[in-house]
Design a protein around this motif. Structure first.
Motif, PDB file in Angstrom:
ATOM      1  N   ARG A  77       2.390  -1.724  11.438  1.00  0.00           N
ATOM      2  CA  ARG A  77       2.784  -1.480  10.052  1.00  0.00           C
ATOM      3  C   ARG A  77       2.791  -2.783   9.260  1.00  0.00           C
ATOM      4  O   ARG A  77       2.679  -2.782   8.040  1.00  0.00           O
ATOM      5  CB  ARG A  77       4.182  -0.853   9.993  1.00  0.00           C
ATOM      6  CG  ARG A  77       4.296   0.514  10.631  1.00  0.00           C
ATOM      7  CD  ARG A  77       5.754   0.945  10.677  1.00  0.00           C
ATOM      8  NE  ARG A  77       6.566   0.049  11.488  1.00  0.00           N
ATOM      9  CZ  ARG A  77       7.888   0.137  11.619  1.00  0.00           C
ATOM     10  NH1 ARG A  77       8.555   1.081  10.954  1.00  0.00           N
ATOM     11  NH2 ARG A  77       8.550  -0.717  12.379  1.00  0.00           N
ATOM     12  N   SER A 127      -0.308  -1.245   7.295  1.00  0.00           N
ATOM     13  CA  SER A 127      -0.034  -0.203   6.300  1.00  0.00           C
ATOM     14  C   SER A 127       1.168  -0.490   5.419  1.00  0.00           C
ATOM     15  O   SER A 127       1.251   0.010   4.294  1.00  0.00           O
ATOM     16  CB  SER A 127       0.174   1.144   7.007  1.00  0.00           C
ATOM     17  OG  SER A 127       1.238   1.041   7.955  1.00  0.00           O
ATOM     18  N   GLU A 128       2.136  -1.300   5.915  1.00  0.00           N
ATOM     19  CA  GLU A 128       3.376  -1.528   5.149  1.00  0.00           C
ATOM     20  C   GLU A 128       3.791  -2.994   5.174  1.00  0.00           C
ATOM     21  O   GLU A 128       4.981  -3.301   5.140  1.00  0.00           O
ATOM     22  CB  GLU A 128       4.512  -0.686   5.727  1.00  0.00           C
ATOM     23  CG  GLU A 128       4.264   0.801   5.796  1.00  0.00           C
ATOM     24  CD  GLU A 128       5.404   1.532   6.491  1.00  0.00           C
ATOM     25  OE1 GLU A 128       6.576   1.184   6.236  1.00  0.00           O
ATOM     26  OE2 GLU A 128       5.127   2.428   7.303  1.00  0.00           O
TER      27      GLU A 128
END
Length: 688
Positions: free
Chosen positions: A327, A73-74
């Motif tokens: 992430r 996600s990041e």
């Protein structure tokens, strides 16, 4: 006067000419290539395990995963690289493909890759290689030979696919400093839907020489890592240590991936036929891939310091693994782990005392200044002290104008001419007598000794035995500060309390009344008995500087001195009460029933699940009973769940209203990551 000056100059020129005629020592045994010499300079670098396993919560994927599962996600490769650089690392190696076959770049060889995932950028190898180039870090790739996804694995066709993957990695992402091949090869897998076990001949299947030729063609400056090399070897363990004796040479013709006598790789072979130095790989956590349940199990500062000295300090490099989280970031706990280590290493090697010493040697090669003792302390690794060929021992004495205090000794051989030293010792002149501080075996590229803190005007380094005349390129001496980290407080079933600290020279002070300890508190010198309820607080302290660690606190309840199992006592039952979180008891009976040996007022209990790397058998829901006679139990005084215990297997504490009794029963209602048996690392009760 002018004539005299000319005569002096003439004598000096003659001496210099004579010195220049003194040949350097001949190489001793195998020597490193230019690529290996450059690799030795790196010493410390990062390993990145980030792949499909990150999202399936596995260590080894089966090969049947859906590419859509991979979706960070990041993701920020620059965050990774900045973390590594702050830690003092000089390079990074990434798992481009692990055993499950999922590729982090858009390869043309398989659909099992990032190109079929939701991740938009679609090429993490490109992102990381570019981030490395921006920051000046070298870049390397791990490519698993084993592929549990590919239908052709075990057939000649797969070897061609594997080599094509290698070509893609070596041609599209800039300069590669190391190519890393895992020794795990063959076993069960998906294999295109066959779902079977496949075995290969580890020595012949990959035809490694032809594979290596591809690397040398496309990346001539890269070193190749494998269990037995050919240019960098596995150290024989995944704990981050090399043997105290560690030769950079091995009998290469006898070493291969999956070799049964792999433990020899921790030490090398004195009579080795090829220069293949050791690389120590170790993860910041128990696992190589990210698992949320291990967030609390990142290695301590004390553990990381030991790893540093047992790898780089023992003639090996250190490859520290970072399990990138879901992430797509280095987790905060792992980042803190290596930043703290970096600060300790900076302080340990802050000022080289040897640079201020007058140095002399027992013998100098040809009495030539080019090989004088000063060459070992001049800060230039391309110069070295050497003796005549027939002199296979000797030493250097460092004389200081005033006494110095020191506790670190660093020494390096001039490895372009091979590894020579077999045994050496370090002494200091104390109260008019030479005191041996340490006696060790090999040196190689770098050896660092942690010595007892000593004050002296003279230090003597003596080579006791060598394969050929010694060539010492560097010697350094430091006074490292005391490592002050929280002490560890443990109490066993018998009620004996032990307090340990990371640095043997630190002093431990403690209290048992809940007050904050200082240097006026009780000085811990040996284990002591404490069977009742008591809070112990302890610090590690450097008495001279007055500095101290953070306070360690353990709030103990009644010691389980009188406790007994009502049913048959399991084997090694004491590990459940030994205070050591690294041991655990696996119980197959339906419940845990204990006789506490006395009537107590109970209002809670604690349960610590198995803390091992492959931990499981976690109790996720329970019922807890108290009885006065061990026969009549009534309703549970506490019941419920241990929330999220699989992802966060930390100590669980439950409290309830006061209830009197002598017997307790802990009933697991459901178990995660296991079947009928359940595991307990530590168990205790809370009393009023």
């Amino acid at each position: 006067m002018g004539k005299l000056i000319l005569q002096v100059i003439g004598v000096l020129l003659l001496a210099l000419a004579g010195c220049n005629r003194i040949p350097e020592p001949k190489p001793c045994g195998p020597v490193p290539s230019e690529a290996q010499l450059n690799w030795h300079q790196l010493e410390y670098y990062a390993f990145v395990h980030f792949n499909m396993n990150t999202f399936t919560d596995e260590e080894w994927g089966f090969g049947n995963e859906d590419p859509s599962s991979f979706n960070p996600s990041e993701l920020d490769c620059r965050q990774w690289v900045n973390t590594f650089k702050e830690a003092g690392m000089k390079a990074v190696i990434i798992t481009a493909k692990h055993h499950d076959g999922f590729c982090l770049w858009p390869t043309t060889t398989t659909e099992h890759s990032i190109k079929n995932s939701p991740y938009e950028n679609g090429d993490i190898i490109k992102e990381l290689s570019e981030a490395c180039k921006e920051s000046g870090l070298k870049f390397g790739v791990y490519l698993s030979p084993w592929d549990r996804n590919n239908e052709y694995y075990g057939e000649p066709e797969y070897v061609n696919i594997f080599r094509q993957q290698l070509r893609e990695l070596l041609t599209n992402y800039g300069e590669i400093f190391e190519v890393w091949f895992d020794g795990a090869n063959g076993g069960t897998g998906y294999y295109g839907g066959a779902n079977e076990k496949r075995t290969i001949d580890r020595e012949t299947y990959y035809d490694w020489d032809k594979t290596y030729d591809i690397i040398r063609e496309l990346q001539p400056h890269a070193c190749i890592f494998g269990d037995g090399g050919p240019e960098v070897r596995w150290v024989g363990n995944e704990e981050g240590w090399a043997g105290e004796t560690n030769w950079s040479t091995i009998k290469h013709e006898e070493c291969y991936a999956g070799m049964p006598n792999y433990k020899e790789l921790s030490y090398g072979h004195e009579d080795g036929t090829k220069w293949v130095p050791a690389e120590c790989d170790v993860s910041t956590r128990p696992g190589w891939y990210y698992h949320a349940r291990e967030d609390h199990r990142v290695k301590s500062l004390a553990q990381m310091v030991d790893i540093y000295y047992h790898s780089i300090g023992r003639n090996a490099s250190l490859l520290v693994n970072f399990p990138i989280d879901r992430r797509g970031l280095v987790h905060e706990n792992d980042a803190m782990c290596v930043r703290e280590l970096a600060e300790v290493i900076r302080q340990d090697f802050k000022f080289d005392l040897a640079a201020e010493a007058e140095v002399s040697a027992t013998q100098v090669r040809g009495d030539c200044s080019r090989f004088s003792a000063r060459k070992a302390t001049d800060g230039d690794n391309d110069t070295y002290w050497a003796t005549d060929d027939e002199e296979k021992g000797g030493g250097i004495t460092l004389q200081f104008e005033d006494p110095i205090t020191f506790n670190r000794f660093l020494v390096q051989e001039y490895i372009p001419l091979g590894q020579r030293v077999q045994h050496f010792k370090v002494e200091a002149l104390v109260d008019g007598k030479w005191r041996t501080l340490d006696k060790q075996s090999t040196i190689g590229a770098k050896r660092i000794l942690r010595l007892p803190t000593t004050t002296s005007e003279q230090i003597r380094f003596t080579i006791l035995a060598a394969k050929a005349c010694p060539c010492i390129s560097n010697m350094e001496i430091y006074n490292a500060p005391t490592l002050l980290v929280e002490p560890e407080i443990m109490r066993n079933q018998a009620g004996q309390v032990t307090i340990t600290c990371a640095d043997a020279e630190a002093k431990v002070f403690y209290t048992i009344d809940g007050s904050e300890p200082d240097q006026n508190s009780k000085h811990y010198t040996q284990p002591f008995a404490l069977t009742g309820k008591q809070m112990i607080k302890a610090i590690a302290s450097d008495y001279d500087s007055k500095k101290k660690s953070q306070t360690a606190t353990s709030d103990f309840d009644i010691a389980p001195v009188k406790w007994k199992f009502l049913s048959k006592t399991p084997k090694n039952a004491d590990v459940m009460f030994d205070g050591d979180v690294n041991t655990s008891l696996t119980i197959s009976e339906e419940c845990l029933t204990l006789d506490l040996g006395e009537d107590l007022v109970i209002n809670g209990f604690t349960y610590l699940p198995d803390q091992s790397r492959w931990g499981g058998n976690y109790v996720s829901s329970y019922a807890f009973f108290v009885s006065e006679d061990g026969l009549n139990w009534g309703s549970p005084v506490s019941s419920g769940e241990f929330s999220n215990i699989v992802n966060n297997p930390v100590k669980q504490q439950k409290t309830f209203k006061d209830v009197s009794g002598r017997y307790i029963k802990f009933v697991p209602k459901s178990i995660e990551r296991g079947e009928s048996a359940y595991s307990i690392a530590e168990f205790s009760i809370q009393t009023n």
